[in-house]
Design an enzyme around this catalytic site. Structure first.
Site, PDB file in Angstrom:
ATOM      1  N   HIS A   1      -4.497   2.134   7.539  1.00 48.65           N
ATOM      2  CA  HIS A   1      -3.112   2.619   7.630  1.00 48.65           C
ATOM      3  C   HIS A   1      -2.868   3.732   6.596  1.00 48.65           C
ATOM      4  O   HIS A   1      -2.268   4.760   6.914  1.00 48.65           O
ATOM      5  CB  HIS A   1      -2.186   1.415   7.395  1.00 48.65           C
ATOM      6  N   GLU A   2      -3.380   3.526   5.366  1.00 48.36           N
ATOM      7  CA  GLU A   2      -3.138   4.506   4.291  1.00 48.36           C
ATOM      8  C   GLU A   2      -3.956   5.782   4.500  1.00 48.36           C
ATOM      9  O   GLU A   2      -3.463   6.886   4.237  1.00 48.36           O
ATOM     10  CB  GLU A   2      -3.449   3.907   2.912  1.00 48.36           C
TER      11      GLU A   2
ATOM     12  N   GLN B   1       3.129   9.915   1.166  1.00 44.92           N
ATOM     13  CA  GLN B   1       4.454   9.286   1.295  1.00 44.92           C
ATOM     14  C   GLN B   1       5.391   9.625   0.146  1.00 44.92           C
ATOM     15  O   GLN B   1       6.601   9.447   0.262  1.00 44.92           O
ATOM     16  CB  GLN B   1       4.307   7.758   1.376  1.00 44.92           C
TER      17      GLN B   1
ATOM     18  N   CYS C   1       5.770  -0.124   7.346  1.00 41.76           N
ATOM     19  CA  CYS C   1       5.472   1.066   6.539  1.00 41.76           C
ATOM     20  C   CYS C   1       6.670   1.374   5.652  1.00 41.76           C
ATOM     21  O   CYS C   1       7.808   1.343   6.114  1.00 41.76           O
ATOM     22  CB  CYS C   1       5.194   2.241   7.482  1.00 41.76           C
ATOM     23  N   LEU C   2       6.406   1.683   4.388  1.00 47.33           N
ATOM     24  CA  LEU C   2       7.498   2.022   3.468  1.00 47.33           C
ATOM     25  C   LEU C   2       8.240   3.283   3.931  1.00 47.33           C
ATOM     26  O   LEU C   2       9.388   3.482   3.563  1.00 47.33           O
ATOM     27  CB  LEU C   2       6.957   2.222   2.049  1.00 47.33           C
TER      28      LEU C   2
ATOM     29  N   HIS D   1      -2.203   8.004   6.784  1.00 48.27           N
ATOM     30  CA  HIS D   1      -1.148   8.784   6.117  1.00 48.27           C
ATOM     31  C   HIS D   1      -1.716  10.084   5.556  1.00 48.27           C
ATOM     32  O   HIS D   1      -1.088  11.138   5.662  1.00 48.27           O
ATOM     33  CB  HIS D   1      -0.543   7.990   4.948  1.00 48.27           C
TER      34      HIS D   1
ATOM     35  N   GLY E   1       0.836  -1.189   0.000  1.00 46.99           N
ATOM     36  CA  GLY E   1       0.000   0.000   0.000  1.00 46.99           C
ATOM     37  C   GLY E   1       0.873   1.242   0.000  1.00 46.99           C
ATOM     38  O   GLY E   1       2.012   1.201   0.480  1.00 46.99           O
TER      39      GLY E   1
END
Ligand SMILES: [Zn+2]
Length: 196
Positions: free
Chosen positions: A150-151, A68, A108-109, A154, A63
């Site tokens: 989660h996204e 991000q 997380c990226l 962000h 995702g």
């Protein structure tokens, strides 16, 4: 009038031209910005979606939120399929209802190499707009439910480490700051597939 063709610059060919985008790393304050609603799902947004998908698959992650990649618009891409062949696109996503509690280990990226358990609602209903500009509704559970929450966090400037104790979060922040000082080399980190 454009002279690009005359001087030989290549013309973009639809969706074939994609670029990898740079991912922001925690604790970059840009990750704390609140993303704006997308007003029109136009070619620019479609191009952003395509570049985000490319960036997510390359990472690899399951995702990615536009925040991000330092684009502060409410755009999320997800693919939780085993074969990485089922991209889901959520523009202006909102959670309209949620139920239950599930605890899952998240990564997380933007915080590579860090995995911690987080409790969230287990089942969610989502409303969003797709890449063609059509509104849709979706029920999600399991990994997809965790990922979409989660996204969306962000897009609101929130990170999964915010659910941890201050002590733990500070430890992670110091570790990330050191990793960035040392050159932010992803090869220095353990490889795990479920980052988003
Ligand atoms: Zn993330």
């Amino acid at each position: 009038m454009s002279v690009a063709g005359i001087i030989g610059a290549p013309a973009p060919v639809g969706n074939l031209v994609v670029s990898l985008l740079d991912i922001l790393y925690y604790p970059d304050p840009l990750l704390r910005r609140n993303a704006s609603q997308v007003k029109n799902v136009d070619g620019e947004v479609a191009k952003l979606v395509d570049n985000m998908l490319e960036t997510m698959y390359d990472a690899p992650g399951i995702g990615l939120a536009a925040t991000q990649v330092n684009v502060h618009q409410r755009v999320v891409v997800i693919d939780v399929s085993e074969e990485n062949n089922t991209p889901l696109i959520f523009i202006n996503p909102i959670i309209t209802s949620s139920e239950g509690v599930a605890e899952m280990q998240e990564g997380c990226l933007s915080i590579p190499g860090v995995y911690e358990s987080v409790k969230r609602p287990a089942d969610v209903r989502i409303e969003a707009i797709d890449r063609e500009g059509n509104p849709f509704e979706m029920d999600a559970d399991g990994l997809l439910a965790v990922c979409i929450q989660h996204e969306i966090d962000h897009l609101d400037g929130k990170l999964f480490v915010d659910y941890l104790s201050i002590l733990k979060r500070n430890r992670i922040r110091k570790r990330m700051e050191k990793w960035i000082r040392d050159g932010a080399d992803l090869d220095d980190l353990p490889e795990r597939p479920e980052r988003h």
